[in-house]
Design an enzyme around this catalytic site. Sequence first.
Site, mmCIF file in Angstrom:
data_model
loop_
_atom_site.group_PDB
_atom_site.id
_atom_site.type_symbol
_atom_site.label_atom_id
_atom_site.label_comp_id
_atom_site.label_asym_id
_atom_site.label_seq_id
_atom_site.Cartn_x
_atom_site.Cartn_y
_atom_site.Cartn_z
ATOM 1 N N ARG A 165 -1.393 24.429 33.963
ATOM 2 C CA ARG A 165 -0.881 24.898 35.247
ATOM 3 C C ARG A 165 -1.634 26.110 35.778
ATOM 4 O O ARG A 165 -1.892 26.210 36.977
ATOM 5 C CB ARG A 165 0.618 25.212 35.113
ATOM 6 C CG ARG A 165 1.449 23.964 34.917
ATOM 7 C CD ARG A 165 2.895 24.278 34.658
ATOM 8 N NE ARG A 165 3.673 23.039 34.604
ATOM 9 C CZ ARG A 165 4.972 22.990 34.323
ATOM 10 N NH1 ARG A 165 5.626 24.115 34.066
ATOM 11 N NH2 ARG A 165 5.608 21.842 34.290
ATOM 12 N N ALA A 209 19.305 25.736 26.343
ATOM 13 C CA ALA A 209 19.357 26.601 25.167
ATOM 14 C C ALA A 209 20.787 27.058 24.887
ATOM 15 O O ALA A 209 21.277 26.961 23.764
ATOM 16 C CB ALA A 209 18.437 27.802 25.350
ATOM 17 N N SER A 212 7.300 17.667 40.696
ATOM 18 C CA SER A 212 7.033 17.586 39.266
ATOM 19 C C SER A 212 5.551 17.486 38.932
ATOM 20 O O SER A 212 4.775 16.813 39.612
ATOM 21 C CB SER A 212 7.752 16.360 38.688
ATOM 22 O OG SER A 212 7.332 16.118 37.363
ATOM 23 N N GLY A 230 25.157 31.863 28.897
ATOM 24 C CA GLY A 230 24.325 30.816 29.469
ATOM 25 C C GLY A 230 24.739 29.447 28.967
ATOM 26 O O GLY A 230 25.149 29.288 27.797
ATOM 27 N N ARG A 261 2.596 28.456 29.971
ATOM 28 C CA ARG A 261 3.371 27.362 29.373
ATOM 29 C C ARG A 261 2.811 26.026 29.821
ATOM 30 O O ARG A 261 2.597 25.793 31.017
ATOM 31 C CB ARG A 261 4.847 27.453 29.774
ATOM 32 C CG ARG A 261 5.679 26.298 29.234
ATOM 33 C CD ARG A 261 7.134 26.459 29.556
ATOM 34 N NE ARG A 261 7.443 26.346 30.964
ATOM 35 C CZ ARG A 261 7.568 25.189 31.623
ATOM 36 N NH1 ARG A 261 7.336 24.047 31.003
ATOM 37 N NH2 ARG A 261 7.890 25.181 32.898
ATOM 38 N N GLY A 289 22.720 26.544 29.959
ATOM 39 C CA GLY A 289 21.616 25.618 30.143
ATOM 40 C C GLY A 289 21.285 24.922 28.841
ATOM 41 O O GLY A 289 22.109 24.853 27.922
ATOM 42 N N HIS A 340 7.239 29.946 39.063
ATOM 43 C CA HIS A 340 8.078 28.910 38.450
ATOM 44 C C HIS A 340 8.781 29.381 37.181
ATOM 45 O O HIS A 340 9.984 29.266 37.056
ATOM 46 C CB HIS A 340 7.199 27.693 38.151
ATOM 47 C CG HIS A 340 7.912 26.559 37.486
ATOM 48 N ND1 HIS A 340 9.028 25.967 38.042
ATOM 49 C CD2 HIS A 340 7.671 25.903 36.324
ATOM 50 C CE1 HIS A 340 9.447 24.983 37.247
ATOM 51 N NE2 HIS A 340 8.662 24.941 36.197
#
Length: 651
Positions: A338, A45, A285, A41, A445, A43, A411
């Site tokens: 959320r 991280a 967003s 990966g 989250r 990204g 998401h």
Amino acid sequence: MAKLDSKIPEGKLKDKWSNYKAHQNLVNPANKRKIDVIVIGTGLAGGAAAASLAELGFRVKNFCYQDSPRRAHSIAAQGGINAAKNYPNDGDTVYRLFYDTIKGGDYRARESNVYRLAEVSNSIIDQSVAQGVPFARDYGGLLDNRSFGGALVSRTFYARGQTGQQLLLGAYSALSRQIGLGNVEMYNRTELMDLVIVDGKTRGIVTRNLTDGKIESHFGHAVVLATGGYGNVFFLSTNAMGSNGSAAWKAYKKGAYMANPCFVQIHPTAIPQHGDFQSKLTLMSESLRNDGRIWVPKKIEDAKAVREGTKRAEDIPDEDRDFYLERRYPAFGNLVPRDVAARAAKERTDAGFGIENNPKKEGVFLDFKYAIERLGKDVIEARYGNLFQMYGKITDDNPYKTPMKIFPAIHYTMGGIWVDYELQTSVPGLFAAGEANFSDHGANRLGASALMQGLADGYFVLPYTIQNYLAYEFDTPRMDPKTQKEFIEAEKAVKVHVDKLMNIKGKQSVDSFHKRLGKVMWDKVGMARNGKSLKEAIAEIQQIRKEFWEDLKIPGETDTVNVELEKANRVADFLEIGELMARDALTREESCGGHFRTEFRTEDGEAERNDSDYMFVSAWEYKGDGKEPELHKEPLKYEEIEVKTRNYKTA
């Protein structure tokens, strides 16, 4: 039942990370050159981890299935990144960021990991500014902040609506430097197919070159998975089409526990679905909830008229608008977390007040009329202009003049590979970072915390904790994948798997199976679940998987670019991940965060936790094909905060 050792350091919460670093094992510079680390990966991280480990002196191999590290899905994040800098001087602290994150996750995250995340958050901003990330600044030139859901302070740093892109470019610049120096060997268009375990330790990977189909093996003293989440199991999501859970699933099948797989986040502000041929959903967003007001018509006849096109949102006077988040949650209003905002939108549309003319009559308004009247169009354009432009191109509406239409969409996944305090999985030598692990967000989250976790893990946590393992590995000689039997056997198994997929030669496309799975997941394992729907989902997914292996059609060959083969490999895993998600949700007889069981809710419709029976991390162990997985439980203990029912109605 196996005991999960989370390796949480002793001592007071605020001292744990400092004490850990003071007493951890280290690898001296000469020995670092003897150690190979594989990072899957690129990204936030993965890119940050690969760059940081190479900077420390380790030899790093970095893999991504995209044509460039810059194509990682982190680039799509829009709204911002949290940190406890307290630049607005509004009362923020490391403890408050920690508390908001635990509370936002509905008390289902590990306390020590979340405190460490809050503790290192400020260093991320310093690092990013040093890399040249163009964060927004206020009139005096200082870094600006805005608010996100679940907090009463402004702690979110942002670069208009493209924060993920700018942060990824910062990490990519650090990674590119190490590639140029020869410290990182980069493999693009290469996908992880399996992990190689030698004498109980992770010693490498098997990959498939997505350009020519070549199967290869690579040795590493340790492997880091930073491959994101599994949200695309739902088919329609805000994730990039290529995002998948396959790397994590390969790890699960090699002994890594899968934690809290049913904890999936539904983002409240995506553009609603249009038609049956859509392949993904577009995120708007969460930052838009700073200045936009969410509402639906108060009168059901007005909602019906809007859906039928006989009335516009602008035709409905203020007194006939239901600002339902402000009504239900006066202290936080439009900036509730959320999961709360998403369920509230579903409740209104289920009651018939949806405003979009799609099959399920879903959709609510996000209105900037009031902010434009208060601040002026120029200010709104400066804050959100690129988001407004994107919305206009997709919908052919002008959000400066007419309200946006939004609705919740899949998401992010809070569940993921189980890791201990060191980010090591239950398989020695295998680590997981960012969204690929479960550790920091509990059952929900908070917005702007994904970028924070990815960069915290990559820059400031994993480079320390992995050394505690590698300190005992520098004298392990490098293995030759061409002669080591475990690598040879793993390669053979991968080739058998690929041939099995190609030789089904049925009539149904990969996407047809993926869409069927997605519908089952959304309808029965989505925003609202219950025991009956989850049992039905498990049976239906098993039937879809049976048909998949009997009637799948993959055109083309294996020795060239074959996108359908790529998708088939991932959907085969999604079909198994989806079943585990439903099974996990079925065993957790409570509602918490994004996991909402309709049997377990309060009188006013809020999530009803059961702390006496379910205050634990669900960690599932693979027991073999056709066998039920085994559930292990890591108890959650809160020493520094009071556990109580979440309340966003009062401060």
